[in-house]
Write a protein that holds these residues in place. Sequence first.
Motif, PDB file in Angstrom:
ATOM      1  N   VAL A  50     -21.632  -5.001  -2.537  1.00  0.00           N
ATOM      2  CA  VAL A  50     -21.033  -6.188  -3.141  1.00  0.00           C
ATOM      3  C   VAL A  50     -19.560  -6.231  -2.748  1.00  0.00           C
ATOM      4  O   VAL A  50     -18.788  -5.334  -3.096  1.00  0.00           O
ATOM      5  N   ASP A  51     -19.181  -7.276  -2.030  1.00  0.00           N
ATOM      6  CA  ASP A  51     -17.804  -7.408  -1.560  1.00  0.00           C
ATOM      7  C   ASP A  51     -16.950  -8.290  -2.459  1.00  0.00           C
ATOM      8  O   ASP A  51     -15.728  -8.172  -2.459  1.00  0.00           O
ATOM      9  N   TYR A  52     -17.597  -9.184  -3.200  1.00  0.00           N
ATOM     10  CA  TYR A  52     -16.831 -10.106  -4.043  1.00  0.00           C
ATOM     11  C   TYR A  52     -17.737 -10.606  -5.155  1.00  0.00           C
ATOM     12  O   TYR A  52     -18.961 -10.596  -5.029  1.00  0.00           O
ATOM     13  N   ILE A  53     -17.104 -11.047  -6.237  1.00  0.00           N
ATOM     14  CA  ILE A  53     -17.837 -11.524  -7.410  1.00  0.00           C
ATOM     15  C   ILE A  53     -17.297 -12.892  -7.811  1.00  0.00           C
ATOM     16  O   ILE A  53     -16.080 -13.081  -7.893  1.00  0.00           O
ATOM     17  N   LEU A  54     -18.211 -13.821  -8.059  1.00  0.00           N
ATOM     18  CA  LEU A  54     -17.873 -15.099  -8.682  1.00  0.00           C
ATOM     19  C   LEU A  54     -18.491 -15.120 -10.072  1.00  0.00           C
ATOM     20  O   LEU A  54     -19.658 -14.748 -10.238  1.00  0.00           O
ATOM     21  N   VAL A  55     -17.718 -15.539 -11.057  1.00  0.00           N
ATOM     22  CA  VAL A  55     -18.169 -15.543 -12.447  1.00  0.00           C
ATOM     23  C   VAL A  55     -18.171 -16.977 -12.955  1.00  0.00           C
ATOM     24  O   VAL A  55     -17.257 -17.747 -12.669  1.00  0.00           O
ATOM     25  N   TYR A  56     -19.193 -17.320 -13.697  1.00  0.00           N
ATOM     26  CA  TYR A  56     -19.276 -18.660 -14.278  1.00  0.00           C
ATOM     27  C   TYR A  56     -19.888 -18.556 -15.670  1.00  0.00           C
ATOM     28  O   TYR A  56     -20.581 -17.585 -16.005  1.00  0.00           O
ATOM     29  N   HIS A  57     -19.651 -19.565 -16.482  1.00  0.00           N
ATOM     30  CA  HIS A  57     -20.219 -19.646 -17.824  1.00  0.00           C
ATOM     31  C   HIS A  57     -21.391 -20.621 -17.807  1.00  0.00           C
ATOM     32  O   HIS A  57     -21.360 -21.644 -17.121  1.00  0.00           O
ATOM     33  N   GLU A  72     -10.969 -15.082   2.333  1.00  0.00           N
ATOM     34  CA  GLU A  72     -10.592 -16.113   3.299  1.00  0.00           C
ATOM     35  C   GLU A  72     -11.709 -17.138   3.464  1.00  0.00           C
ATOM     36  O   GLU A  72     -11.455 -18.344   3.570  1.00  0.00           O
ATOM     37  N   ILE A  73     -12.953 -16.665   3.475  1.00  0.00           N
ATOM     38  CA  ILE A  73     -14.080 -17.603   3.579  1.00  0.00           C
ATOM     39  C   ILE A  73     -14.178 -18.454   2.324  1.00  0.00           C
ATOM     40  O   ILE A  73     -14.436 -19.661   2.385  1.00  0.00           O
ATOM     41  N   LEU A  74     -13.956 -17.846   1.165  1.00  0.00           N
ATOM     42  CA  LEU A  74     -14.012 -18.596  -0.094  1.00  0.00           C
ATOM     43  C   LEU A  74     -12.940 -19.686  -0.127  1.00  0.00           C
ATOM     44  O   LEU A  74     -13.178 -20.786  -0.637  1.00  0.00           O
ATOM     45  N   LYS A  75     -11.763 -19.389   0.388  1.00  0.00           N
ATOM     46  CA  LYS A  75     -10.696 -20.399   0.405  1.00  0.00           C
ATOM     47  C   LYS A  75     -11.000 -21.505   1.404  1.00  0.00           C
ATOM     48  O   LYS A  75     -10.692 -22.675   1.163  1.00  0.00           O
ATOM     49  N   ARG A  76     -11.598 -21.124   2.513  1.00  0.00           N
ATOM     50  CA  ARG A  76     -11.832 -22.087   3.583  1.00  0.00           C
ATOM     51  C   ARG A  76     -13.066 -22.950   3.322  1.00  0.00           C
ATOM     52  O   ARG A  76     -13.113 -24.119   3.720  1.00  0.00           O
ATOM     53  N   THR A  77     -14.054 -22.371   2.670  1.00  0.00           N
ATOM     54  CA  THR A  77     -15.281 -23.104   2.389  1.00  0.00           C
ATOM     55  C   THR A  77     -14.995 -24.171   1.348  1.00  0.00           C
ATOM     56  O   THR A  77     -14.353 -23.910   0.334  1.00  0.00           O
ATOM     57  N   THR A  78     -15.496 -25.381   1.608  1.00  0.00           N
ATOM     58  CA  THR A  78     -15.142 -26.513   0.758  1.00  0.00           C
ATOM     59  C   THR A  78     -16.319 -26.955  -0.085  1.00  0.00           C
ATOM     60  O   THR A  78     -17.484 -26.763   0.264  1.00  0.00           O
ATOM     61  N   LEU A 115     -11.975 -24.805  -7.583  1.00  0.00           N
ATOM     62  CA  LEU A 115     -13.133 -24.594  -8.457  1.00  0.00           C
ATOM     63  C   LEU A 115     -12.762 -23.726  -9.652  1.00  0.00           C
ATOM     64  O   LEU A 115     -13.267 -23.936 -10.761  1.00  0.00           O
ATOM     65  N   LEU A 116     -11.897 -22.764  -9.445  1.00  0.00           N
ATOM     66  CA  LEU A 116     -11.423 -21.947 -10.572  1.00  0.00           C
ATOM     67  C   LEU A 116     -10.572 -22.781 -11.523  1.00  0.00           C
ATOM     68  O   LEU A 116     -10.689 -22.660 -12.745  1.00  0.00           O
ATOM     69  N   ALA A 117      -9.717 -23.631 -10.956  1.00  0.00           N
ATOM     70  CA  ALA A 117      -8.847 -24.454 -11.794  1.00  0.00           C
ATOM     71  C   ALA A 117      -9.647 -25.458 -12.613  1.00  0.00           C
ATOM     72  O   ALA A 117      -9.287 -25.772 -13.755  1.00  0.00           O
ATOM     73  N   ASN A 118     -10.755 -25.967 -12.038  1.00  0.00           N
ATOM     74  CA  ASN A 118     -11.567 -26.960 -12.737  1.00  0.00           C
ATOM     75  C   ASN A 118     -12.614 -26.350 -13.656  1.00  0.00           C
ATOM     76  O   ASN A 118     -13.359 -27.090 -14.297  1.00  0.00           O
ATOM     77  N   GLY A 119     -12.690 -25.021 -13.696  1.00  0.00           N
ATOM     78  CA  GLY A 119     -13.631 -24.376 -14.605  1.00  0.00           C
ATOM     79  C   GLY A 119     -15.040 -24.271 -14.077  1.00  0.00           C
ATOM     80  O   GLY A 119     -15.944 -23.884 -14.819  1.00  0.00           O
ATOM     81  N   VAL A 120     -15.262 -24.614 -12.797  1.00  0.00           N
ATOM     82  CA  VAL A 120     -16.589 -24.440 -12.219  1.00  0.00           C
ATOM     83  C   VAL A 120     -16.940 -22.957 -12.191  1.00  0.00           C
ATOM     84  O   VAL A 120     -18.066 -22.558 -12.520  1.00  0.00           O
ATOM     85  N   TYR A 121     -16.005 -22.144 -11.777  1.00  0.00           N
ATOM     86  CA  TYR A 121     -16.098 -20.691 -11.905  1.00  0.00           C
ATOM     87  C   TYR A 121     -14.967 -20.241 -12.825  1.00  0.00           C
ATOM     88  O   TYR A 121     -13.863 -20.798 -12.791  1.00  0.00           O
ATOM     89  N   SER A 122     -15.242 -19.246 -13.618  1.00  0.00           N
ATOM     90  CA  SER A 122     -14.226 -18.760 -14.549  1.00  0.00           C
ATOM     91  C   SER A 122     -13.404 -17.623 -13.973  1.00  0.00           C
ATOM     92  O   SER A 122     -12.305 -17.348 -14.453  1.00  0.00           O
ATOM     93  N   ALA A 123     -13.906 -16.939 -12.949  1.00  0.00           N
ATOM     94  CA  ALA A 123     -13.149 -15.833 -12.340  1.00  0.00           C
ATOM     95  C   ALA A 123     -13.734 -15.546 -10.969  1.00  0.00           C
ATOM     96  O   ALA A 123     -14.894 -15.873 -10.679  1.00  0.00           O
TER      97      ALA A 123
END
Length: 1017
Positions: free
Chosen positions: A105-112, A293-299, A334-342
Motif C-alpha cells: 500500500v503506497d497511499y491511502i484515501l479516506v472518505y465518509h 503526483e499522480i493524485l494531483k495530476r489526475t482530474t 476533492l479534499l477541500a470539497n469533502g469528497v475525501y476526508s484525508a
Amino acid sequence: MDKDELDLHRIPPEAPWGPHTDRAFHGVEFLPEDLGEALNKTAMRVNEKYSSLPAEEKGIHIINIRAIEDIGYVQHESILLNSLCQDPDANCKHGLYFRDGKRKVDYILVYHFKKSSVSKTLTRRIHHNDSSARSIKQDHQLPGKGGHLDVGESELHMDYHEDDKRFRREEYEGNLMEAGLELERDEDTKIHGVGFVKIHAPWNVLCREAEFLKLKMPTKKVYQINQAHGLLKKINSVIQKITEPIQPKVAELKPQTVKRLSYPFSREKQHLFDLSDKESFFDSKTRSTIVYEILKRTTCTKAKYSMGTGEGRKTETTLLNKRWKCGKYGITSLLANGVYSAAYPLHDGDYEGENVELNDRKLLCEEWASYGVFYKYQPIDLVRKYFGEKIGLYFAWLGVYTEMLIPASIVGVIVFLYGCATVDENIPSMEMCDERNNITMCPLCDKTCSYWKMSSACATARASHLFDNPATVFFSVFMALWAATFMEHWKRKQMRLNYRWDLTGFEEEEAHPRAEYEAKVLEKSLRKEYIHKKTDKEKLTWKDRFPAYFTNFVGIIFMVGLTFAIVFGVIIYRISTAAALALSSTPSGRSSVRVTVTATAVIINLVVIIILDEVYGCIARWLTQIEVPKTDKSFEERLIFKAFLLKFVNAYTPIFYVAFFKGRFVGRPGDYVYIFHSFRMEECAPGGCLMELCIQLSIIMLGKQLIQNNLFEIGIPKMKKLIRYIKLKQQRSLDHEEHTKKKQRYEVDYNLEPFAGLTPEYMEMIIQFGFVTLFVASFPLAPLFALLNNIIEIRLDAKKFVTELRRPVAVRAKDIGIWYNILRGVGKLAVIINAFVISFTSDFIPRLVYLYMYSENGTMHGFVNHTLSSFNVSDFQGGTAPNDPMELGYEVQICRYKDYREPPWSENKYEISKDFWAVLAARLAFVIVFQNLVMFMSDFVDWIIPDIPKDISQQIHKEKVLMVEVFMKEEQGKLQMIETWKDKDMKKGENCNNHSPKVSRSHSGSMSSCHSYHIDV
C-alpha cells in the motif's frame, strides 16, 4: 485474433475464480466500453450502481489492454484484483499490503459514508455465514471489504449530497485506474462510517513517473570517494573515535568509502541502473511521492459542478455543463470539497511493542525521537529517507543551528561571569551604593511620590553591571560574526547534503496550479462567457486581485496598529500601577514599586504575545488565501512573509519600546510630558534601562519557549488525541463486532494528527534567532537558554513527527527556501540594533566620554554626579510637588535627576547642556563605526569561506566525468556492434554475388534475405 490478445468478452459466472453467486451480494460492475458515453449517462449510472444484478448476469468484463500495458499505463491486476483470502490480516500485515499480501500500500484515501441499519445487519449476517465472500460492488471494480446491499429506494437515496460525492469518487478512482494505479477498498473497519481506498503503484507506473519527475536513482557504476591522507586522515580518525559514543546506531551513519553514481531515471536506459532488487529500488518515500503526483495530476472533471443540492443546482447545470472541460480538479480540490476526508501515505509499521518488526519508524523512535538520546547527533540520512528532503533539511538546519549555539553560549557565560567578577570593582555602582554621597533624587510621580535616596537603587545598579560592561561590546561584535559564520557553515552543510542526497542538479519545475486558483479562473471564464460569449483562456490579473491586495494592506496595518495599541495600554498600566503602589503605607511596598510594576507588565506582555501569535497566524493564512496565489510554493512564501511580519512586530514591539523609547520623552522636573493630561511618562532607573530590557527579554524569551513547547506542542496534541480516543470509544460501544477486530495500519494512522507543514517549526526558531542576535548586548545568556531549549526542541519535534503525526508526503528540496533570506535579514538587522543598544540604551558611551573628556584623574570617580542634573524644588508646577516633602526627615531644596541640563543657577537654566551634544555625537559616531566595521567583517567572513566545500566540488566534477565515460563506453559498444553486423552483412552479400546464374532465382531470394537481415538490425 491474436492468441495473446483478449478482446472484450465476458467471463462466465461458472468460472472458478468468477464472482460469488449469492444474490445478497452485488456483482462486480462492468467497466464501460466507451468511457465518454458512460460519462454522459451520469444519472443512470448513479441509480444503477445500487441495484443488484441477476445471478445469470454476474460476470467480469475484461478490456483489451495489451496495447495500453505496453506503454506502461495499466496492468491486468489493475482491472482484475484478487481480494479473496482466508486470513486477510495475516497476509496483508495488518494493512501495509493489499489483501493478496503481495502488493504494498503506497497511499491511502479516506472518505465518509453513511451506513444504514438494514445494510449493517445484512453485512454482519453475511460476514458470519460466508467469510470468504468479501468482494463489494465498486464503481470501477475496486475489491476489498464492506458492501452496499440491495435495500429499499428510501435507504439508497437518503442523502443526495452523499450520492453526489460517491459519483465523484467513482469518476476519480476510475481515472486513477486508467493512469495505471491499482486500488482496493475497505469499508469494514473499526472506525464507524469511514471507508479507505488503498492505492498501489505497480513497477511500470513507478518507472514512468520516475522518468517524468527526473528522479535521480543509483546506477550500477560505483566509484571511490576521495579520502583524506596523511595528518588530516589521522585527525579525522581521532575525531571519529571521540564522537563514536554520540553517534546514533543506524547503518546510514557508517563512514562510506564508495558511492553509486546517480542519474535521472530513464526507461530506455534501465540497463544502467541497479535493478537487482526491484522491491527496494523505489523506497516507500519515493513511492508515496510518485503516487501523490499522480493524485494531483489526475482530474475529476465534474467535481465542481455536482456540488450542491436542490433547485439552486438545477438552475446552474445548463451553463456549467457547457464548460465542464475547463474544470479539472485533483486530490486537493476533492479534499477541500469533502469528497475525501484525508489522503496520506502509511507509516512503515508500529514503533513500540514486544513483537514489532524492526523498521525505519521504530529505528527513528529509538535513535532519534527519544529524550534519552539528546546528547547524540541526529540520523539525518535516515530522516531524509523516511520523511523526504524538505523535512530532512529542516532538522539538519536545526541541528547546525544548535551546534553553533554551543560556542555562543560559552562566550556568553564568560561575559556574564566577567560582569559578576568585576561588579565590586565597578566605580559607578559603588558611588550609587555609597550612602555618604547623600544624593537626593526628584520624585518619580506627582503628589503621591516623595524624594528618595539614590542609594536605595543600589541593587539595580549592581545588577546592571552584570550585563552593562565593556565585555558586552565585544560580545555584540562576536555575535555578529557568529551569525555570518553560521550562515556560511549552513550553506556548506547544505551543499554536502545535496551531494549526498543526489540533489546537485535538481531544479524545481513549475508546480501544478492550486485548486483554488483554477476555481477562480473558471469562475472568471464562466462569467465572461455568459456576458461576452468568449472562450479564451483566462488568468488572474492584478485587477482581479486588487481587492485582496487592498484587504491585505489594510489588514496588516490594522494588526500592527493593534500591537502598538496593546503596548501603549501596558504603558498606561505601568504608569497607573506605579502611582497606585506609591500610595502604599509600608516602606517595603514603596521600595518594591519598580520591580513589581516591571514584572507584572512583562507577564502581561508575554500572555498577549502568545495569544496574538495564534491569532496572527490564522489571519495571515486568511489574508494569503484571499490573494489566491497560483502555486503552492507562492502560497507558502506569501504566508511565511505575512506571518513573520506580524509575529515579529508582536514579539519585539515591547522590547523595542524599553530599549529605545522608554525614558527618552519624559521631560524634566517642572516640565514633564503627560499622557491624557494626567499620566506622567515613565523614566528609566538611575542605572539605565538596560537592566529592565534584560528582564523584559529574558521573561518573554523563556516564557514563550516554555509555554509554546509545553502547552502548545505537547499539551494540545495530547488533548486532541484524548478527544479522538473518547469519540472512537463511544462509537465502538455501539458496534461490539467492530470492537473485537484489530486495527489496520491505515486506521491507526487515520487517528493521528495531519501534517500542517514546517512553517510553525521554522517560525518558532526564527523568532528565537532574533532573541539571540537582535538584543544580545543586553542579555548575554540568551544563546545558553536557546541552546537548552533546542536540545529539547529537536527531540520534541522528532517525537511529534514519528509518533503523533500522519506520515507527510516526501517533498524534494535543495535548500530551506525563503527562510534563508529571512535569517540573513535578521542577521543584518541585528548589527544595527546592537549598535543602537550599546550607544543609546547602555551607559558605555557616556562612560567613555567622561573618562577621556571630563575625568580629572583618568578614572570613573565622579561619573554618577556628572550624569545628574540639579532642580530647584521651588520651580515645581502647581499641584505636582510631593504631598509629604519631609519624608526623608529633612527639607529638600535641590533634587537631582538623570539628564544633561544646565543647573537652576545658570542663565539658561534647565536648557540642554553642551555635555549632551558631546555624548550624542559620540553615540552617533559609535553607531556608524560599529555598524560599518561589523558589516565589513561579516562580509569578509562570507567571502573568505567558500559556499561549496572543495572536496564536494571535486566529487561533483568527478561524477560528471564518470557519467560521460559511462555513456561514451555505451556508445562505443553500440558502434562496435553495428560494425560487426555490417561486416556480417557485407560477407553475406559477397557470398550472394558468387552464386552461378543458374540459380538466379535462389540468388534473388538470398539477396532479399540479406537485405531483410540488414533492415532488422
